[in-house]
Write a protein that holds these residues in place. Structure first.
Motif, PDB file in Angstrom:
ATOM      1  N   GLY A   1       0.256  -2.207   0.345  1.00 28.89           N
ATOM      2  CA  GLY A   1       0.414  -3.204  -0.711  1.00 28.89           C
ATOM      3  C   GLY A   1       0.359  -4.630  -0.177  1.00 28.89           C
ATOM      4  O   GLY A   1       1.006  -4.963   0.822  1.00 28.89           O
ATOM      5  N   LEU A   2      -0.376  -5.485  -0.855  1.00 24.63           N
ATOM      6  CA  LEU A   2      -0.571  -6.869  -0.413  1.00 24.63           C
ATOM      7  C   LEU A   2       0.475  -7.784  -1.044  1.00 24.63           C
ATOM      8  O   LEU A   2       0.536  -7.941  -2.267  1.00 24.63           O
ATOM      9  CB  LEU A   2      -1.966  -7.356  -0.809  1.00 24.63           C
TER      10      LEU A   2
ATOM     11  N   VAL B   1      -0.269  -6.313  -4.919  1.00 25.90           N
ATOM     12  CA  VAL B   1      -1.322  -5.366  -5.289  1.00 25.90           C
ATOM     13  C   VAL B   1      -1.067  -4.092  -4.486  1.00 25.90           C
ATOM     14  O   VAL B   1      -1.042  -4.112  -3.258  1.00 25.90           O
ATOM     15  CB  VAL B   1      -2.717  -5.931  -4.980  1.00 25.90           C
ATOM     16  N   LEU B   2      -0.862  -2.965  -5.182  1.00 23.99           N
ATOM     17  CA  LEU B   2      -0.343  -1.758  -4.533  1.00 23.99           C
ATOM     18  C   LEU B   2      -1.420  -0.851  -3.970  1.00 23.99           C
ATOM     19  O   LEU B   2      -2.615  -1.012  -4.227  1.00 23.99           O
ATOM     20  CB  LEU B   2       0.508  -0.963  -5.527  1.00 23.99           C
TER      21      LEU B   2
ATOM     22  N   PHE C   1      -6.559   0.293   0.865  1.00 23.42           N
ATOM     23  CA  PHE C   1      -6.167  -0.486   2.032  1.00 23.42           C
ATOM     24  C   PHE C   1      -5.964  -1.966   1.686  1.00 23.42           C
ATOM     25  O   PHE C   1      -6.394  -2.452   0.641  1.00 23.42           O
ATOM     26  CB  PHE C   1      -7.204  -0.327   3.137  1.00 23.42           C
ATOM     27  N   THR C   2      -5.321  -2.694   2.611  1.00 21.75           N
ATOM     28  CA  THR C   2      -4.920  -4.073   2.338  1.00 21.75           C
ATOM     29  C   THR C   2      -6.069  -5.065   2.439  1.00 21.75           C
ATOM     30  O   THR C   2      -6.159  -6.002   1.634  1.00 21.75           O
ATOM     31  CB  THR C   2      -3.804  -4.501   3.316  1.00 21.75           C
ATOM     32  N   LEU C   3      -6.929  -4.907   3.424  1.00 21.49           N
ATOM     33  CA  LEU C   3      -8.017  -5.862   3.629  1.00 21.49           C
ATOM     34  C   LEU C   3      -8.880  -6.049   2.385  1.00 21.49           C
ATOM     35  O   LEU C   3      -9.176  -7.196   2.016  1.00 21.49           O
ATOM     36  CB  LEU C   3      -8.870  -5.423   4.822  1.00 21.49           C
TER      37      LEU C   3
ATOM     38  N   TYR D   1       3.641  -1.815  13.622  1.00 23.54           N
ATOM     39  CA  TYR D   1       2.318  -1.242  13.840  1.00 23.54           C
ATOM     40  C   TYR D   1       1.944  -0.115  12.880  1.00 23.54           C
ATOM     41  O   TYR D   1       0.775  -0.003  12.492  1.00 23.54           O
ATOM     42  CB  TYR D   1       2.198  -0.736  15.285  1.00 23.54           C
ATOM     43  N   SER D   2       2.890   0.729  12.478  1.00 24.95           N
ATOM     44  CA  SER D   2       2.502   1.868  11.641  1.00 24.95           C
ATOM     45  C   SER D   2       2.011   1.409  10.276  1.00 24.95           C
ATOM     46  O   SER D   2       1.130   2.044   9.684  1.00 24.95           O
ATOM     47  CB  SER D   2       3.666   2.857  11.492  1.00 24.95           C
ATOM     48  N   ASP D   3       2.564   0.312   9.743  1.00 20.08           N
ATOM     49  CA  ASP D   3       2.074  -0.247   8.485  1.00 20.08           C
ATOM     50  C   ASP D   3       0.843  -1.124   8.717  1.00 20.08           C
ATOM     51  O   ASP D   3      -0.091  -1.126   7.911  1.00 20.08           O
ATOM     52  CB  ASP D   3       3.179  -1.066   7.806  1.00 20.08           C
ATOM     53  N   ALA D   4       0.832  -1.866   9.814  1.00 18.02           N
ATOM     54  CA  ALA D   4      -0.322  -2.718  10.116  1.00 18.02           C
ATOM     55  C   ALA D   4      -1.592  -1.894  10.261  1.00 18.02           C
ATOM     56  O   ALA D   4      -2.696  -2.342   9.918  1.00 18.02           O
ATOM     57  CB  ALA D   4      -0.065  -3.522  11.395  1.00 18.02           C
ATOM     58  N   ALA D   5      -1.451  -0.647  10.744  1.00 22.75           N
ATOM     59  CA  ALA D   5      -2.617   0.219  10.905  1.00 22.75           C
ATOM     60  C   ALA D   5      -3.285   0.538   9.579  1.00 22.75           C
ATOM     61  O   ALA D   5      -4.458   0.901   9.534  1.00 22.75           O
ATOM     62  CB  ALA D   5      -2.203   1.516  11.604  1.00 22.75           C
ATOM     63  N   GLY D   6      -2.540   0.406   8.478  1.00 23.50           N
ATOM     64  CA  GLY D   6      -3.088   0.679   7.153  1.00 23.50           C
ATOM     65  C   GLY D   6      -3.665  -0.538   6.459  1.00 23.50           C
ATOM     66  O   GLY D   6      -3.997  -0.472   5.278  1.00 23.50           O
ATOM     67  N   THR D   7      -3.786  -1.645   7.180  1.00 22.89           N
ATOM     68  CA  THR D   7      -4.367  -2.847   6.571  1.00 22.89           C
ATOM     69  C   THR D   7      -5.874  -2.889   6.701  1.00 22.89           C
ATOM     70  O   THR D   7      -6.553  -3.584   5.954  1.00 22.89           O
ATOM     71  CB  THR D   7      -3.806  -4.121   7.225  1.00 22.89           C
ATOM     72  N   LEU D   8      -6.442  -2.178   7.690  1.00 30.43           N
ATOM     73  CA  LEU D   8      -7.853  -2.230   8.058  1.00 30.43           C
ATOM     74  C   LEU D   8      -8.166  -3.511   8.833  1.00 30.43           C
ATOM     75  O   LEU D   8      -9.316  -3.900   8.944  1.00 30.43           O
ATOM     76  CB  LEU D   8      -8.764  -2.113   6.831  1.00 30.43           C
ATOM     77  N   LEU D   9      -7.147  -4.146   9.375  1.00 34.07           N
ATOM     78  CA  LEU D   9      -7.324  -5.339  10.200  1.00 34.07           C
ATOM     79  C   LEU D   9      -6.810  -5.142  11.621  1.00 34.07           C
ATOM     80  O   LEU D   9      -7.002  -6.011  12.471  1.00 34.07           O
ATOM     81  CB  LEU D   9      -6.577  -6.533   9.577  1.00 34.07           C
TER      82      LEU D   9
END
Length: 499
Positions: free
Chosen positions: A83-84, A98-99, A133-135, A174-182
C-alpha cells in the motif's frame, strides 16, 4: 511477568496481541476501519484510521488484560503489503493510501516492463510488475495527480506509517520494501537504475532497516494516550506474509506454509536469492535477516468459498457446508472449479481470467459444488507447491494456517492434494504472533527467531496424506491445469459483457 505486543495491520482491521514469555496470548483486541472504493478497481484507506484504531486497540488490550502497563517491554508490527502512503516534508499523508488490492495500474505495469525491461526487472527485484505492487501506484499518482506528486517528500507502507506516527522514526524494513518493486533484493538497497529509468527521484525512497531492528520508543504523548510506558522498545516488524511465516516457524530450509484467508498463499523458506523462477512466483526478503521466501498467491481462496456460501447457501453455517461437502466424493462427482473470481496471480498473472465450473451434471447437488470449490482452491495453491518442488525444494511438511486450518476436512484435502503431511498449530495467531516474536527476540527473551519459534510454535496435529486419495487427486490436477488455457480466450470475449 513480562509481555510483548504484536500489532497486525490488516486490510479490514488492526489486531493487537499481548503475548507472554511462553508464547501464550494473554489478551487480544481487534478494531475495524473502513475501505473506500470510489470506483471499480479502486481500493483505498485513510492512514489516520489506521493510527486511531491502532491506538484504541493498544489501549483496550492493556486494560482488558488487567496487567501492569510497565510489564510490557516491547512491541512490533506486521502489516498489509504494497500500500502506498505518500507523505509531504512534514510527514503528513497527501492522500488516502492506495492498497494492495487496487487494480487501477495496468497501464503503469506495462510502462515499467517496457522501460526497464522484463528480464532486467526480474534480475533486480525477482518479481514481475503487477497492479498490487507499490511502484505502479507511485507512477499512477505522478501521472494522474501531478500536483500531489510534486509535494511528495517520501513514501511508506502501511505498518511503517503507523510505526512512524507512534515513534516519530521514519524507516521501511526489507520484507515490505521487497514488495515495492524498487528494491534490489540481493543488494538490499533501493535500485538507482529503476528510479532513473522511470524518472523517479531516489530521494523519495525512505531509509531501510532490518525487520528485527530496534527503531526507538513510543512518543511520550502517544504512550500516555494508550496507557503504556514511554520506555517500551519498538522494533521494525515485517510484511504480513513474512510475519506469518515467523509465527508458523518457516525459518529454515524445507519449511513451508499454506495460508488460506481471503486470498491464499503458499510460502517456502529460501536461504539465497539465486534461484530463477522467471516471475512465476514472488521472491521476497524474509523478516529473518539475510534470508528470503518464495511465495505463490491465489487471489480468491477463502473468498471463493465465502462467495459460494453467501450466494447459494446464506442460511447454512460454514461448518455445516464443510461437513456436507466432505460427504461428496473426491472430484465432487466429476465437477471442477477454478477459483479465478477476481483474476489469478500464480502461476497465471492474469487480471482478466474468471472462474469456471467444469463438468456440471443434472445429478450434482449443492454439496458437490461446495466440494468442488474447496478442491479448486487447493488445486490452485498446488500450482505454487509444484513450482516450488520443481526448484528442488524438499517439503517435509506444510504448516496450515488461516481458514484452511479450521476443520479436519480442509486439512485432509490439503494433505492429499499437496501429497505432503500438514501441520495444524495449537495456537495459530497468524502475522500478529510473528510480530510479537520479533519483539520477544529484540527484548532479549531469546537468542534467535528459531529459538523463539521452538517455544512459541506448538503443533497440535499432523495430518498425513491418504495414498489412494493422493493418487486420485494427481489425476484430477492434470485435468484442472488444462482449464486456464482453454477458457482464457472465452473470458477475453466475455469482458465486454460484464458490468
Amino acid at each position: 511477568m513480562e509481555y510483548v505486543i504484536g500489532i497486525d495491520l490488516g486490510t479490514s482491521a488492526v489486531k493487537v496481541l499481548l503475548v507472554d514469555r511462553n508464547g501464550q496470548v494473554r489478551g487480544e483486541w481487534t478494531e475495524p476501519y473502513p475501505l473506500y472504493q470510489p470506483q471499480s478497481g479502486y481500493s483505498e484507506q485513510n492512514p489516520e484510521d489506521w493510527v486511531e484504531k491502532t491506538m484504541v486497540a493498544l489501549r483496550q488490550v492493556v486494560q482488558t488484560a488487567n496487567i501492569d502497563p510497565r510489564s510490557v517491554c516491547g512491541l512490533s508490527f506486521s502489516g498489509q503489503m504494497h500500500g502506498l502512503v505518500l507523505l509531504n516534508e512534514k510527514g503528513e499523508a497527501l492522500r488516502k493510501a492506495v492498497l494492495w488490492n487496487d487494480t487501477r495500474t495496468a497501464n503503469e505495469c506495462r510502462e515499467i516492463e517496457e522501460r526497464v525491461g522484463v528480464d532486467r526487472l526480474l534480475s533486480i527485484t525477482q518479481n514481475r510488475a503487477l497492479e498490487g505492487f507499490t511502484l505502479p501506484k507511485i507512477l499512477w499518482v505522478k501521472k494522474h495527480e501531478p500536483q500531489l506528486y510534486q509535494q511528495a517528500y517520501t513514501f511508506l507502507l502501511p505498518k511503517d506509517y503507523v510505526r512512524f506516527r507512534l515513534t516519530g522514526q521514519m524507516a521501511m524494513e526489507y520484507s515490505d520494501a521487497a514488495g515495492t518493486l524498487l528494491l534490489d533484493i540481493r543488494k538490499k538497497a533501493w535500485s538507482r537504475e529503476i528510479c532513473e529509468l522511470l524518472d523517479i527521484d531516489e530521494r523519495l525512497c525512505p531509509p531501510l532497516v532490518e525487520s528485527t531492528s530496534y527503531v526507538g520508543t513510543l512518543l511520550s504523548d502517544i504512550a500516555e494516550q494508550i496507557g503504556l510506558s514511554a520506555n517500551v522498545k519498538v522494533f521494525a516488524g515485517g510484511a504480513d506474509n513474512a510475519c506469518g511465516a515467523i509465527g508458523a516457524g518457516i525459518l529454515s530450509e524445507g519449511t513451508t506454509m499454506c495460508s488460506i484467508g481471503t486470498s491464499g498463499v503458499v510460502l517456502a523458506y529460501e536461504q539465497t536469492a539465486t534461484k530463477d523462477f522467471a516471475g512465476k512466483v514472488h521472491y521476497f526478503n524474509h523478516a529473518k535477516p539475510n534470508s528470503y521466501y518464495i511465495m505463490g498467491v491465489t487471489l480468491a481462496a477463502g473468498y471463493s468459498f465465502d462467495w459460494l456460501k453467501r450466494t447459494f447457501m446464506p442460511e447454512i453455517s460454514f461448518s455445516e457446508v464443510i461437513h456436507q461437502a466432505a460427504e461428496s466424493p473426491i472430484g465432487a462427482n466429476g465437477l471442477l472449479f477454478t477459483p479465478y473470481l477476481v483474476g489469478e496471480r500464480t502461476p497465471h498473472a492474469d487480471a482478466h481470467i474468471r472462474a469456471s465450473f467444469i463438468g456440471i451434471d443434472a445429478s450434482h447437488t449443492k454439496w458437490d459444488f461446495a466440494r468442488a470449490v474447496m478442491e479448486g482452491i487447493i488445486f490452485s495453491l498446488n500450482e505454487s507447491v509444484e513450482i516450488i518442488k520443481r526448484s528442488g525444494k524438499k517439503m517435509k511438511s506444510i504448516v496450515s494456517i488461516g481458514g484452511g486450518a479450521k476443520s479436519h476436512e480442509w486439512l485432509q484435502i490439503q494433505a492429499n492434494i499437496f501429497h505432503t503431511p500438514i501441520e495444524k498449530l495449537k495456537n495459530e495467531q497468524g502475522p500478529g504472533l510473528g510480530a510479537a516474536m520479533i519483539a520477544a527476540c529484540g527484548c532479549g527473551w531469546f537468542e534467535s527467531l528459531e529459538e523463539c519459534a521452538a517455544t512459541f510454535k506448538q503443533v497440535e496435529q499432523l495430518v498425513e496424506p491418504q495414498e489412494d486419495a493422493a493418487q486420485r487427486y494427481q489425476e484430477l490436477f492434470h485435468v484442472y491445469r488444462q482449464i486456464y488455457a482453454q477458457t482464457k480466450e472465452i473470458n477475453e470475449q466475455l469482458k465486454k459483457f460484464r458490468n
